[in-house]
Structures are given as structure tokens and as C-alpha cells.
Write an enzyme that holds these catalytic residues in place. Structure first.
Site, mmCIF file in Angstrom:
data_model
loop_
_atom_site.group_PDB
_atom_site.id
_atom_site.type_symbol
_atom_site.label_atom_id
_atom_site.label_comp_id
_atom_site.label_asym_id
_atom_site.label_seq_id
_atom_site.Cartn_x
_atom_site.Cartn_y
_atom_site.Cartn_z
ATOM 1 N N ARG A 135 0.820 -1.210 0.000
ATOM 2 C CA ARG A 135 0.000 0.000 0.000
ATOM 3 C C ARG A 135 0.860 1.268 0.000
ATOM 4 O O ARG A 135 0.511 2.262 -0.643
ATOM 5 C CB ARG A 135 -0.921 0.004 1.222
ATOM 6 C CG ARG A 135 -1.972 -1.103 1.245
ATOM 7 C CD ARG A 135 -3.148 -0.811 0.322
ATOM 8 N NE ARG A 135 -4.191 -1.815 0.386
ATOM 9 C CZ ARG A 135 -5.242 -1.771 1.206
ATOM 10 N NH1 ARG A 135 -5.376 -0.764 2.055
ATOM 11 N NH2 ARG A 135 -6.147 -2.716 1.184
ATOM 12 N N ASP B 154 -15.685 9.557 9.789
ATOM 13 C CA ASP B 154 -14.542 8.754 9.369
ATOM 14 C C ASP B 154 -13.269 9.493 9.755
ATOM 15 O O ASP B 154 -13.307 10.701 10.025
ATOM 16 C CB ASP B 154 -14.583 8.498 7.861
ATOM 17 C CG ASP B 154 -13.790 7.262 7.463
ATOM 18 O OD1 ASP B 154 -14.401 6.180 7.322
ATOM 19 O OD2 ASP B 154 -12.558 7.373 7.308
#
Length: 270
Positions: free
Chosen positions: A35, A139
Site C-alpha cells: 500500500r 470517518d
């Protein structure tokens, strides 16, 4: 390919746990490397160690947000785990509340929150819900919150939304926007989105009648999972509905819960 040595990997794991409660055990080393590797190359840095040093210099800055996005953003789509939405519809159909507050506590790009909004709007149309309802999405990623607020999605993400609902609640893109849809204004007005780190103390947001905390606990270690669940449940009224990802099981917590189905619970109390 850049190499991620033991010391640097432990440095990333410690930093991500301090910053966001994320847990990266040894078996997640390939995920972290895959990632972050492309991002490191894009920035022109020579090593994972150099990127770790950059993040440590500004652990609350924009680049940390990028790293968190890369490490936590997974596939999402409308009406994921449809059994939960069917249960929610049955429960609300039985009680026919006049008011309702819903919290999508790890809302990502907003697919979950807008799915709930479609369901609630349909219930209101049929007289099974009053007109006083709202949804909060939170979030830790600023990027996904901006996307959620825009309410623009690839059509593929709405593959489980009926044609009737698409016609009623979505606007299809034209020209350069072909293949995209935007949720209609009458639904967008029911939602608001905001930044929140679930591993930190939560200001009084509730009480909520329904809380979704799905597919985020996988990022936390066992102790953090318990803390997060109890912290979130403190904002759910007694008797309210609580949803986890169906594959996450029942997370040990101090808050009494009644199991309704896989990943679906009712908070104890009147």
C-alpha cells in the site's frame, strides 16, 4: 522494489497505533509494503525509512492522512450485507418511529449512509417513518469524507440498488460524467459528514437510534476493539440497533447487547 526491514516495519506499526489505533502484526507487513510502496516512489523518496521519518515529523499533517487512506480504504458499495438492511426495515416497520437518528460510525465514501437514507426515505413514503430523520457519517479520512459529501459514485457501486430506487434517488451523469451517478438533493439534505477518530474520546454526538460500525474493527487489536465498541455504544440509546460486519462476530464489550442476527444487536435497556 523497496525493502521494508524489521525495524522500519515496527516503526510504522507503532506510529499507526499511536495515531489511529491501527494494528499491524507481522502478517500484515506485505499489505503495508504494497500500500505504501507506490506512494513512496511517487514522492521520490529512497526508502520506507525516509517515508517513516516524514510521517513522524508531522504525525497530524496531510501526508499522514494520505497514509491512513492507503492503509484503511477498502472496497465499499451500496447495500453491502443486505440482511442488515432487511432487519433494519423490519424493526422500523414494527415500531413506526416518528423520529430517527442514525450514525454510520466508519462511513468511508458514504455508500452505507446513502443506502440507509434510501431505505428510510422509502419507509417515510409508505408512512412507516415520520419525516424527522437524519444520518451522521464519520470517518478518520478527510479524503473519503469529501467524496461522501459530494455524493458522486461510479454506477458499479450501486449494482445492488434497484432500478426503482436509482430512478427515485439518483441523477445519472452525462457527457464527461457518463458512468457516474449523484445522489439526489432530497436525500443529501438528510446527511451530514464529519471527521472522527474512534480511538479517542467522543464528544456527545447522540443519542442515536441506530449505529453502524461495520468492517472497521479488523484494523484494531483486541483491547482497542473493546474500547472502540464501548465508546460507540455509549452514543446509542437503550433499545437501539447496533450493526457490525457479519464476519466480525460479537466483539467482547462491557455494554450489554442482545443478539438479533449475525452482526446485528440491540442495546439492552428500555
Amino acid at each position: 522494489m523497496l525493502a521494508l526491514d524489521d525495524r522500519t516495519f515496527r516503526g510504522f506499526a507503532d506510529l499507526m497505533h499511536r495515531a489511529a489505533g491501527l494494528s499491524f502484526a507481522e502478517h500484515k507487513r506485505p499489505l503495508l509494503a504494497s500500500r505504501l510502496g507506490p506512494r513512496i516512489q511517487k514522492l521520490g523518496l529512497e526508502s520506507f525509512a525516509a517515508y517513516l521519518a516524514l510521517l513522524n515529523r508531522d504525525a497530524r499533517g496531510a501526508e499522514m492522512q494520505v497514509a491512513l487512506d492507503l492503509l484503511t480504504t477498502n472496497e465499499t458499495y451500496f447495500f453491502r450485507e443486505p440482511a442488515h438492511f432487511a432487519l433494519l426495515e423490519r424493526e422500523l416497520g414494527a415500531t413506526r418511529p416518528r423520529q430517527l437518528r442514525v450514525w454510520s460510525a466508519a462511513c468511508s465514501f458514504g455508500d452505507e449512509a446513502y443506502s440507509v437514507a434510501m431505505l428510510l426515505a422509502d419507509l417515510q413514503r409508505r408512512g412507516g417513518l415520520g419525516d424527522d430523520w437524519s444520518i451522521l457519517g464519520t470517518d478518520i479520512s478527510d479524503r473519503v469524507l469529501q467524496a461522501a459529501s459530494s455524493a458522486v459514485f461510479p454506477e458499479e457501486r450501486l449494482r445492488d440498488v434497484s432500478l426503482e430506487r436509482r430512478r427515485r434517488y439518483c441523477l445519472r451523469g452525462e457527457g464527461d460524467a457518463v458512468g457516474l451517478v449523484q445522489v439526489a438533493p432530497q436525500l443529501r439534505s438528510r446527511l451530514r459528514f464529519g471527521w472522527l477518530n474512534l480511538t479517542r474520546p467522543i464528544e456527545d454526538l447522540g443519542p442515536f437510534d441506530v449505529v453502524f460500525l461495520r468492517n472497521v474493527l479488523i484494523y484494531f487489536d483486541p483491547d482497542t476493539k473493546v474500547e472502540v465498541v464501548d465508546r460507540v455504544l455509549s452514543q446509542l440509546r437503550p433499545g437501539g440497533l447496533f450493526f457490525l460486519g457479519t464476519a466480525e462476530g460479537r466483539i467482547p464489550c462491557r455494554t450489554p447487547l442482545e443478539t438479533l442476527a449475525a452482526g446485528a444487536f440491540r442495546k439492552a435497556g428500555d
